[in-house]
Design an enzyme around this catalytic site. Structure first.
Site, mmCIF file in Angstrom:
data_model
loop_
_atom_site.group_PDB
_atom_site.id
_atom_site.type_symbol
_atom_site.label_atom_id
_atom_site.label_comp_id
_atom_site.label_asym_id
_atom_site.label_seq_id
_atom_site.Cartn_x
_atom_site.Cartn_y
_atom_site.Cartn_z
ATOM 1 N N GLY A 167 2.955 12.013 -15.354
ATOM 2 C CA GLY A 167 1.991 11.193 -14.627
ATOM 3 C C GLY A 167 0.544 11.415 -15.004
ATOM 4 N N ILE A 168 -0.315 11.511 -14.010
ATOM 5 C CA ILE A 168 -1.749 11.685 -14.230
ATOM 6 C C ILE A 168 -2.030 12.974 -14.985
ATOM 7 C CG2 ILE A 168 -3.953 12.106 -13.060
ATOM 8 C CD1 ILE A 168 -3.000 10.196 -10.845
ATOM 9 N N ARG A 186 6.769 23.012 -12.155
ATOM 10 C CA ARG A 186 7.949 23.787 -11.778
ATOM 11 C C ARG A 186 9.170 23.490 -12.641
ATOM 12 N NH1 ARG A 186 8.135 22.807 -5.357
ATOM 13 N NH2 ARG A 186 7.667 20.685 -6.051
ATOM 14 N N TYR A 209 0.325 13.548 3.933
ATOM 15 C CA TYR A 209 -0.315 13.335 2.640
ATOM 16 C C TYR A 209 -1.809 13.079 2.802
ATOM 17 C CZ TYR A 209 -1.149 11.263 -1.999
ATOM 18 O OH TYR A 209 -1.638 10.977 -3.254
ATOM 19 N N LYS A 244 -4.953 15.349 1.488
ATOM 20 C CA LYS A 244 -5.922 14.788 0.543
ATOM 21 C C LYS A 244 -7.322 14.740 1.146
ATOM 22 C CE LYS A 244 -3.149 14.104 -2.904
ATOM 23 N NZ LYS A 244 -3.297 14.885 -4.156
#
Length: 249
Positions: free
Chosen positions: A18-19, A39, A154, A158
């Protein structure tokens, strides 16, 4: 541009997909030495070999919620590459997608451990081991705006990362260190965390650029914050969301 990160050493958590992977690719193209962590050991080793040679990039297994893993990764990075200049706190999970009333303590704690405590541990390690450089924390637009239902843990993590970033930026100066600390707040980006329900929400909204972003869109902003071009930028947040915040009326 090229060579904006020459002679710099970066640790990118969650750098195996991903990012994070896109950031690693961009950093390498700009001349950095890179350590990617995650991981999934088999995937991590495969991605490292895909992106470059062992003199350019290394994979190190890490659970960002574990203090000992942070100390080991940073110490090994300094031993391997002779320094540590950039930290990108990117590792994260999306949560159970449940309403707060139905979220168990275990589900809540898992998100906090990875998405917030993991960032705290990384920031603390960087502040203690770096004298100058850049810390970039990957947050989310859901850390700024009123979250959608089912994103309670979440969004809380964040939002915490957003304010952790600003506090660390001020404290770095108090410590007498030339360390910039900034956060990046993506909107919907094509990663494993974005599910079909979220994509459907975007397609039926009034977002000015109604499409899913690409990891490379985020990576370019991270590279700017990691480079010396951002020498006057700290405690700031960069929003890359296709205009989602602007379109909220």
């Amino acid at each position: 541009m090229v060579n904006r990160l020459t002679n710099k050493v970066a640790i990118i958590t969650g750098g195996i997909s991903g990012i994070g992977k896109a950031v690693a690719q961009d950093f390498l193209s700009e001349g950095a030495k890179v350590v990617i962590t995650g991981r999934r050991e088999s995937l991590g080793n495969t991605v490292a070999k895909e992106l470059g040679g062992p003199d350019e990039i290394q994979y190190m297994k890490q659970d960002v919620s574990r203090e000992a893993d942070w100390q080991r990764v940073v110490d090994q990075t300094i031993k391997q590459f002779g320094g540590f200049d950039i930290l990108v706190n990117n590792a994260g999970v999306g949560g159970a997608g449940k309403m707060i009333a139905q979220t168990s303590l275990e589900e809540w704690q898992q998100v906090m451990d990875i998405d917030l405590t993991g960032n705290f541990l990384g920031v603390r390690e960087a502040l203690n081991k770096m004298d100058k450089g850049s810390i970039v924390n990957i947050s989310s637009i859901l850390g700024i705006i009123t979250p959608m239902p089912g994103a309670g843990s979440y969004s809380a993590a964040k939002g915490g990362t957003r304010l952790l970033t600003k506090t660390a930026a001020v404290e770095a100066v108090k410590m007498g260190k030339s360390i910039r600390v900034n956060s990046v707040h993506p909107g919907l980006v094509s990663t494993d965390i974005v599910d079909s329900q979220t994509k459907a929400y975007l397609e039926n909204s009034d977002v000015p650029i109604p499409k899913i972003g690409s990891p490379v869109n985020i990576a370019k902003a991270v590279t700017y914050l990691a480079s010396d071009e951002s020498e006057y930028t700290t405690g700031s947040e960069i929003v890359i969301d296709g205009g989602s915040l602007a379109g909220r009326g």
